[in-house]
Scaffold this motif. Structure first.
Motif, PDB file in Angstrom:
ATOM      1  N   GLN A 246      41.204  38.750  43.074  1.00 45.36           N
ATOM      2  CA  GLN A 246      42.303  37.936  43.108  1.00 45.36           C
ATOM      3  C   GLN A 246      42.588  37.312  41.923  1.00 45.36           C
ATOM      4  OE1 GLN A 246      44.951  38.776  45.285  1.00 45.36           O
ATOM      5  NE2 GLN A 246      43.631  40.324  46.118  1.00 45.36           N
ATOM      6  N   ALA A 247      41.668  36.342  41.488  1.00 47.89           N
ATOM      7  CA  ALA A 247      41.632  35.348  40.370  1.00 47.89           C
ATOM      8  C   ALA A 247      41.728  35.987  39.029  1.00 47.89           C
ATOM      9  CB  ALA A 247      40.380  34.678  40.481  1.00 47.89           C
ATOM     10  N   VAL A 248      41.116  37.383  38.995  1.00 50.53           N
ATOM     11  CA  VAL A 248      41.258  38.007  37.794  1.00 50.53           C
ATOM     12  C   VAL A 248      42.798  38.547  37.712  1.00 50.53           C
ATOM     13  CG1 VAL A 248      40.700  40.155  36.569  1.00 50.53           C
ATOM     14  CG2 VAL A 248      38.945  38.758  37.408  1.00 50.53           C
ATOM     15  N   LYS A 249      43.338  39.133  38.782  1.00 50.27           N
ATOM     16  CA  LYS A 249      45.106  39.343  38.739  1.00 50.27           C
ATOM     17  C   LYS A 249      45.755  38.200  38.521  1.00 50.27           C
ATOM     18  CE  LYS A 249      44.352  42.954  42.499  1.00 50.27           C
ATOM     19  NZ  LYS A 249      44.466  43.148  43.674  1.00 50.27           N
ATOM     20  N   ALA A 250      45.331  36.899  39.001  1.00 51.30           N
ATOM     21  CA  ALA A 250      46.123  36.046  38.481  1.00 51.30           C
ATOM     22  C   ALA A 250      46.066  35.535  36.899  1.00 51.30           C
ATOM     23  CB  ALA A 250      45.760  34.746  39.579  1.00 51.30           C
ATOM     24  N   VAL A 251      44.862  35.775  36.521  1.00 53.80           N
ATOM     25  CA  VAL A 251      44.614  35.434  35.051  1.00 53.80           C
ATOM     26  C   VAL A 251      45.581  36.277  34.263  1.00 53.80           C
ATOM     27  CG1 VAL A 251      43.015  35.670  33.410  1.00 53.80           C
ATOM     28  CG2 VAL A 251      42.258  34.534  35.437  1.00 53.80           C
ATOM     29  N   PHE A 252      45.599  37.669  34.508  1.00 54.03           N
ATOM     30  CA  PHE A 252      46.318  38.411  33.707  1.00 54.03           C
ATOM     31  C   PHE A 252      47.735  38.408  33.999  1.00 54.03           C
ATOM     32  CE2 PHE A 252      42.312  41.005  33.239  1.00 54.03           C
ATOM     33  CZ  PHE A 252      42.326  41.313  31.864  1.00 54.03           C
ATOM     34  N   LEU A 253      48.084  37.831  35.170  1.00 46.06           N
ATOM     35  CA  LEU A 253      49.626  37.477  35.451  1.00 46.06           C
ATOM     36  C   LEU A 253      50.177  36.352  34.437  1.00 46.06           C
ATOM     37  CD1 LEU A 253      52.140  38.221  36.961  1.00 46.06           C
ATOM     38  CD2 LEU A 253      51.283  36.684  38.724  1.00 46.06           C
ATOM     39  N   GLY A 254      49.138  35.311  34.539  1.00 46.33           N
ATOM     40  CA  GLY A 254      49.455  34.169  33.703  1.00 46.33           C
ATOM     41  C   GLY A 254      49.477  34.202  32.161  1.00 46.33           C
ATOM     42  N   MET A 255      48.647  35.385  31.919  1.00 46.28           N
ATOM     43  CA  MET A 255      48.479  35.822  30.165  1.00 46.28           C
ATOM     44  C   MET A 255      49.839  36.357  29.964  1.00 46.28           C
ATOM     45  SD  MET A 255      44.715  36.968  29.614  1.00 46.28           S
ATOM     46  CE  MET A 255      45.048  36.978  27.745  1.00 46.28           C
ATOM     47  N   ALA A 256      50.341  37.457  31.096  1.00 49.98           N
ATOM     48  CA  ALA A 256      51.552  38.301  30.659  1.00 49.98           C
ATOM     49  C   ALA A 256      52.639  37.084  30.750  1.00 49.98           C
ATOM     50  CB  ALA A 256      51.710  39.274  31.549  1.00 49.98           C
ATOM     51  N   PHE A 257      52.877  36.403  31.639  1.00 49.86           N
ATOM     52  CA  PHE A 257      53.990  35.440  31.743  1.00 49.86           C
ATOM     53  C   PHE A 257      53.824  34.581  30.419  1.00 49.86           C
ATOM     54  CE2 PHE A 257      55.890  31.383  32.461  1.00 49.86           C
ATOM     55  CZ  PHE A 257      57.122  31.673  33.292  1.00 49.86           C
ATOM     56  N   MET A 258      52.894  33.923  29.998  1.00 49.32           N
ATOM     57  CA  MET A 258      52.781  33.210  28.707  1.00 49.32           C
ATOM     58  C   MET A 258      53.105  33.942  27.522  1.00 49.32           C
ATOM     59  SD  MET A 258      52.714  30.361  27.250  1.00 49.32           S
ATOM     60  CE  MET A 258      52.188  29.136  28.456  1.00 49.32           C
ATOM     61  N   SER A 259      52.676  35.309  27.457  1.00 48.85           N
ATOM     62  CA  SER A 259      52.905  36.041  26.106  1.00 48.85           C
ATOM     63  C   SER A 259      54.467  36.723  26.310  1.00 48.85           C
ATOM     64  CB  SER A 259      52.312  37.500  26.320  1.00 48.85           C
ATOM     65  OG  SER A 259      50.622  37.041  26.228  1.00 48.85           O
ATOM     66  N   ALA A 260      55.113  36.553  27.280  1.00 49.87           N
ATOM     67  CA  ALA A 260      56.392  36.887  27.530  1.00 49.87           C
ATOM     68  C   ALA A 260      57.614  35.547  26.914  1.00 49.87           C
ATOM     69  CB  ALA A 260      57.028  37.380  28.709  1.00 49.87           C
ATOM     70  N   SER A 261      56.791  34.446  27.284  1.00 54.07           N
ATOM     71  CA  SER A 261      57.679  33.202  27.014  1.00 54.07           C
ATOM     72  C   SER A 261      57.319  33.007  25.683  1.00 54.07           C
ATOM     73  CB  SER A 261      57.255  32.060  28.035  1.00 54.07           C
ATOM     74  OG  SER A 261      55.884  31.894  27.821  1.00 54.07           O
ATOM     75  N   LEU A 262      56.025  33.099  24.970  1.00 55.62           N
ATOM     76  CA  LEU A 262      55.957  33.101  23.588  1.00 55.62           C
ATOM     77  C   LEU A 262      56.788  33.939  22.849  1.00 55.62           C
ATOM     78  CD1 LEU A 262      52.040  32.540  23.487  1.00 55.62           C
ATOM     79  CD2 LEU A 262      53.866  30.851  23.017  1.00 55.62           C
ATOM     80  N   TYR A 263      56.975  35.482  23.436  1.00 58.17           N
ATOM     81  CA  TYR A 263      57.869  36.117  22.676  1.00 58.17           C
ATOM     82  C   TYR A 263      59.209  35.560  22.629  1.00 58.17           C
ATOM     83  CZ  TYR A 263      60.832  40.310  21.828  1.00 58.17           C
ATOM     84  OH  TYR A 263      61.743  41.085  21.548  1.00 58.17           O
ATOM     85  N   PHE A 264      59.651  35.211  23.720  1.00 55.02           N
ATOM     86  CA  PHE A 264      61.190  34.697  23.673  1.00 55.02           C
ATOM     87  C   PHE A 264      61.305  33.263  22.918  1.00 55.02           C
ATOM     88  CE2 PHE A 264      61.430  37.143  27.536  1.00 55.02           C
ATOM     89  CZ  PHE A 264      62.673  37.974  27.427  1.00 55.02           C
ATOM     90  N   LEU A 265      60.279  32.563  22.673  1.00 46.72           N
ATOM     91  CA  LEU A 265      60.323  31.145  21.875  1.00 46.72           C
ATOM     92  C   LEU A 265      60.147  32.086  20.465  1.00 46.72           C
ATOM     93  CD1 LEU A 265      57.498  29.056  23.064  1.00 46.72           C
ATOM     94  CD2 LEU A 265      59.682  28.518  22.967  1.00 46.72           C
TER      95      LEU A 265
END
Length: 275
Positions: A246-265
């Protein structure tokens, strides 16, 4: 010039104070459970790793070259690795061979106390890491505002959007460890204030004389510090509380979220300015 600085300061406050909004979600909810804490630690670890590798280190390597970028990055890793040796860390090994029930209860309380200490330490680390990331965001808001109000506003709103989960990531472990809603809210809010601080520093301390190579190198070193902190402190906690899968899934979810937000930035910025 002063009016432009005030506009940039106001816009950076919008982005910075959105960490308070994330903290608000934590303190109005019921007391967090361990599994939720672990998932949030994993999510926060993903945010931090994404910022470290895909934002700070990546931009430095593009700007000052692969070798110099790596040297700065690993200088940050070594720097904090040395410091971490002097920070006392509680061990989380519970005593299973206690002789009587009373001893067991005391051991359980002791382990819980150690858990709370480590979680609090993790929350403070997250706040420091996010503050270091928010600082260059404040610089970007200032530079964007110099290009025009529309650019600065778009950038501030995009930053505000991805600062909300950062506020959650800071407030949740602090709230769990201290059971103090005000302390959790205060620390998350303070981490957001690094953003307007970035505006003030750029506007007044380094007027038009920032050495881009030194700045990029320092940001790469910050990335190294954050990567070390994440792997050394946050991931072990996430595995302990939420389980490895579950923790690994959460890590990749966090990475995906931040990558998406960095893209929009990135698409909000003019071509001359880059995060």
């Amino acid at each position: 010039m002063d009016s432009q600085v005030m506009v940039a300061l106001a816009l950076s406050l919008v982005g910075g104070l959105s960490t308070s909004l994330g903290a608000l979600f934590v303190i109005i909810s019921d007391a967090p459970n361990l599994k939720m804490l672990g998932l949030l630690q994993g999510f926060a670890a993903g945010l931090m790793l994404s910022i470290s590798f895909l934002d700070l280190a990546h931009n430095a390597m593009n700007s000052i070259g692969f070798l110099k970028g790596n040297l700065w990055f690993f200088a940050g890793v070594i720097f904090f690795g040395v410091i971490a040796n002097f920070i006392p860390e509680p061990t989380l090994a519970p005593s299973v061979d206690a002789k009587n029930k009373k001893k067991n209860d005391d051991g359980g309380k002791d382990v819980m106390k150690k858990h709370r200490r480590q979680v609090l330490y993790s929350g403070i680390i997250t706040a420091i890491g996010i503050s270091l990331h928010n600082f260059p965001e404040g610089m970007a808001v200032f530079l964007g505002s110099m290009k025009g109000l529309r650019v600065g506003l778009n950038l501030a709103l995009a930053i505000a959007l991805h600062n909300i989960p950062e506020g959650v990531a800071v407030a949740l472990p602090v709230y769990f460890a201290t059971q103090d809603k005000w302390q959790a809210f205060k620390l998350a809010t303070l981490s957001g204030f690094a953003e307007p601080l970035g505006v003030v520093i750029v506007a007044y301390l380094f007027p038009s004389s920032l050495d881009p190579e030194i700045l990029e190198g320092l940001l790469a070193a910050v990335g190294g510090v954050m990567a070390f902190l994440t792997l050394h402190e946050m991931l072990p906690l996430a595995f302990d509380y939420a389980g490895q899968k579950q923790a690994v899934k959460a890590v990749f979810l966090g990475m995906a979220f931040m990558s998406a937000s960095l893209y929009f930035l990135e698409i909000s910025l003019p071509k001359e300015i880059s995060l």
